[in-house]
Design an enzyme around this catalytic site. Structure first.
Site, short mmCIF file in Angstrom:
data_model
loop_
_atom_site.label_atom_id
_atom_site.label_comp_id
_atom_site.label_asym_id
_atom_site.label_seq_id
_atom_site.Cartn_x
_atom_site.Cartn_y
_atom_site.Cartn_z
N GLU A 70 57.19 48.30 -20.85
CA GLU A 70 58.48 47.53 -20.72
C GLU A 70 58.32 46.29 -20.53
O GLU A 70 59.28 45.21 -20.43
CB GLU A 70 59.50 48.42 -19.76
N LYS A 90 62.62 62.67 -0.32
CA LYS A 90 63.53 62.43 0.64
C LYS A 90 63.75 63.20 1.58
O LYS A 90 64.48 64.39 1.46
CB LYS A 90 65.12 62.03 -0.11
#
Lengths: 534, 534
Positions: free
Chosen positions: B332, B440
């Site tokens: 990208e 997390k």
């Protein structure tokens, strides 16, 4: 042509992006500026960006808006640098007026630009005082530096530092069309009125990116750049922008481009790269030879504006280990045209050959600006190093039209430079003449530059100028004008004998005269004046 | 905003201009290509340009027109290079399919691109035979190389060399909008279908100019570049274009990126610059250590795709005098994002500090592509080297939308890379994790990359992978999967002890398992497969 469009970001190329990048990625990299009546100024790209934003705010409060023109009469200083970013950054246009032109020409360019503001350096105040009643459109005169409060004649002008001090720098650069105008620079053409070249944001950013490539200036983040070409001459070759893109330290010498000042800055500030016209480097070399100073960290000197004397390039290299690069360009080419960096194809021919090419050619083709040479009816000539033709260029940083709307390039984008030259098989350009200076004799061309260079080699000759004078049989014949060195008196016979072994017989001038040779504001031989006289 | 427009030439930035420049300014500069079943091929930029024009003519006779897609399944060869210029040059779009993907993914990308032509290298013929009935839109299969005439299964495909031989190369590259599509490259994302990134002429030219600057690859005309990143991976980092702009010799290794082949090419061809993923350089270093070969003229190796092992960078420098540069980018970003070139600000901190930064960071910000890190709700975080956030980028060579029309960047142009990292005060990026790989735990983040790097340092460990597993109290906890070296058997206790002094206590994995670790088509740990398994 029905195309499929790419899906990458269409972010505009803008001058403000250059400064924002430097302020973020190279924020503590230094900028050093000499000033007219003040101590040396030191700050960095982050603080430069802050002050540029303050300047943009100040201009906004003065009513300057998108597309408005703002003129400067200023030297190479940090304040001028701030205007290089602030004015285009906010969408206005900076006209960098040339203080070395005549009063009439300066007034002409400022009025032609329709500028609303004039910034000026403190030692140009007398000039501005003379001119101000001829500049009816200027709404604000703004002094770059410290006003002399005791000057009883002081007109009501604003103070740049006061204006900035009132702003907080909290300003977002607007985003707009990259083809918007950014800088307006007038040619100092020896024929007719100066012509305005209106650089766009796109042309400036592309030119600055190309200038950093190793085919051109080849900057890296450790370079310390001192532009000794004036910022009012085609943006000092784009160096104020290229320095920021490459994270370089920038050293700005103000108007003090004498040998002693340059030698001091080069040593004290660790200058690695500088560029300017030959005259400046003559003074510099003379100064360090006399004073015994060394060149410090200096690695490369780029010389343009006139042909580089061979002895200068050899002295720089042999005595000081400094590489001299030649450059050719003009206001209409932003100004990067060609530059004499080496290539493997040249190197393969051996050092002697490669040196000869690098010393005697203006340089090689760069990505982004196409070259060609054409004959009298516009047919491209081969790159054989022999056939000379009119040099034409095109590319993203080449002029399309002069301001406000005078065609400069042809329908295919080719801009005729007015120079005559050859291009060799290595892609190196050699200028042989200005089109208007070439002497057309008996259907052939005589190069006034080659003839002048040959004559300058004769002992006792300080400057040589060749112009064409009408001739009933040959159309034109060369007239050689010689200015001898102080206290020397070469004879016409000496000079003819010197030339005889160096140029074709039919090139030998019919007449040789001895006179003082007039120079233009940019230090070139004023052939217009000579033609009028003879 | 009412603007004044600049008056410079609006010439489009086009891929064909790159090749035309090289063919003119560096015409005899060599291109060397290894081929599948043929002897090494040698020619130069001038002849490359001629064959690219022949290829454009051939495609025209096959009915390919502006905007049409053409796919390649090809290695790093001169023929693929010609297609890199011919297809975009004529206004069509080259889709560089990745032969390392699964059959289903390859067919998906070619069909999604709606390609009409498929070029393929000779040793990919078996793949094409398998796929051809799943590619209903392909009108012509074109073999890049010499067909095996005796193959009874040979389908009716065309021969590239035959097609070229019928054309005279007398072709003018058309001029068109620089925002037109040029190259279509699919991500090999580990989640969901591959996504198409559609590079424009403008994005490719700007990216190639920026790649040549000394802040990035810093090419000069004496460089000999060997791209060891595949040309189907984000155009091999733009090297085929940057080489032409800078007049470099190009060495194309085909599909032979084993240590022995690379060592031979590097020595024999005088390679000065190469780039690829760490795996390739591990093989190369092992080969030259075993064979006693030297590195020839090799000066710089750019390594990207995964973090560079410190020992690799140190071996290159200490033993061979080769500088390793890290790079981070993605399909990208064309792919140049950041690169680890030194700066004076770093150097001022001393060699030890500078080395540490250069070895452990992905690199620094480049002009033309902006970086920022943001917290969970999109607020920019400071560049303090401590606070980690989601890495976002924007710029002229960053994706705006995926093909054909899926939003990739937000309204301000910020593209969320899916990476997590810090940026320090020197502007150097350090990736700490992929957003989807971060663990997390108890409201804090555990970096799976840091944990894996620590575990790999334990004797006996070949590969280490960390994934998050759901936990009732802490939300997620790390699971460490270890693949030991052949014949070695480190225990969970050994590993826990090794980690204890290297990471925070609460980072220590609750479970350690021993297993074979699956890799993706691009050699990265396949965490998707691991998550499914555990």
């Amino acid at each position: 042509m029905p195309m499929l469009m790419g899906l990458m970001q269409g972010r505009p190329l803008q001058v403000s992006e250059i400064l924002s990048y430097a302020a973020r990625a190279h924020r503590e990299r230094e900028i050093v500026s000499e000033l007219v009546n003040e101590p040396v100024w030191r700050y960095d790209w982050e603080r430069c960006a802050h002050r540029a934003r303050q300047a943009a705010q100040a201009l906004t409060t003065l009513g300057v808006g998108p597309g408005d023109r703002v003129s400067s009469l200023a030297w190479n200083t940090h304040r001028h640098l701030e205007l290089f970013y602030a004015v285009p950054g906010m969408g206005a246009v900076l006209h960098t007026a040339n203080p070395r032109l005549s009063d009439a020409q300066i007034a002409y360019t400022i009025n032609h630009a329709e500028s609303r503001i004039l910034f000026f350096d403190v030692n140009l105040a007398p000039l501005v005082k003379r001119l101000r009643h001829r500049l009816p459109r200027i709404e604000h005169f703004i002094l770059l530096g410290q006003a002399n409060a005791s000057d009883p004649d002081s007109p009501p002008w604003l103070d740049y530092e006061d204006l900035l001090a009132r702003q907080n720098g909290d300003f977002d650069w607007p985003s707009f069309d990259e083809n918007a105008a950014a800088i307006l620079c007038y040619t100092s053409g020896t024929t007719g009125d100066p012509k305005g070249v209106l650089y766009s944001h796109r042309s400036i950013v592309l030119h600055a990116m190309a200038a950093g490539l190793n085919s051109a200036f080849g900057f890296n983040a450790f370079d310390v750049i001192m532009p000794c070409s004036s910022m009012y001459h085609a943006t000092a070759w784009g160096l104020p922008y290229a320095a920021a893109i490459n994270g370089c330290k920038l050293v700005l010498p103000c108007d003090r481009m004498d040998g002693a000042s340059l030698a001091r800055l080069i040593c004290d500030e660790g200058v690695t790269f500088s560029g300017g016209v030959p005259t400046i480097w003559t003074m510099y070399l003379a100064h360090i030879a006399a004073s015994g100073q060394d060149v410090g960290a200096l690695k490369r000197v780029v010389i343009g504006g006139s042909a580089v004397p061979r002895a200068m390039a050899e002295t720089f290299r042999a005595r000081y280990g400094v590489t001299v690069l030649q450059i050719w360009g003009m206001t209409e080419t932003s100004p990067l045209g060609v530059i004499s960096t080496p290539t493997p194809a040249l190197a393969a021919e051996g050092d002697t050959f490669a040196d000869e090419i690098l010393l005697t050619r203006q340089g090689r083709m760069q990505f982004g600006i196409e070259l060609r040479i054409v004959d009298g009816i516009g047919n491209p000539l081969p790159w054989d190093g022999e056939q000379a033709g009119a040099l034409q260029v095109r590319g993203a940083w080449v002029v399309e039209r002069y301001f406000p709307d005078i065609r400069a390039a042809d329908a295919n984008g080719w801009f005729d430079t007015g120079d005559i030259g050859t291009i060799d098989r290595f892609g190196f350009l050699r200028l042989t003449d200005r089109a208007k200076d070439v002497i057309k004799s008996g259907g052939e061309w005589i190069s006034s530059i080659d003839l002048e260079n040959a004559a300058v080699g004769c002992p006792g000759v300080r400057i040589a100028a060749v112009i064409g004078v009408p001739h009933p049989k040959w159309e034109e014949r060369p007239l050689l004008i010689i200015e001898p060195h102080e206290g020397q008196a070469p004879t016409a016979e000496d000079i003819r004998e010197h030339l005889a072994s160096r140029v074709a017989k039919w090139w030998l001038p019919d007449d040789i005269v001895f006179d003082r040779i007039p120079l233009t504001a940019t230090g070139k031989i004023d052939k217009k004046a000579l033609r009028e006289k003879y």
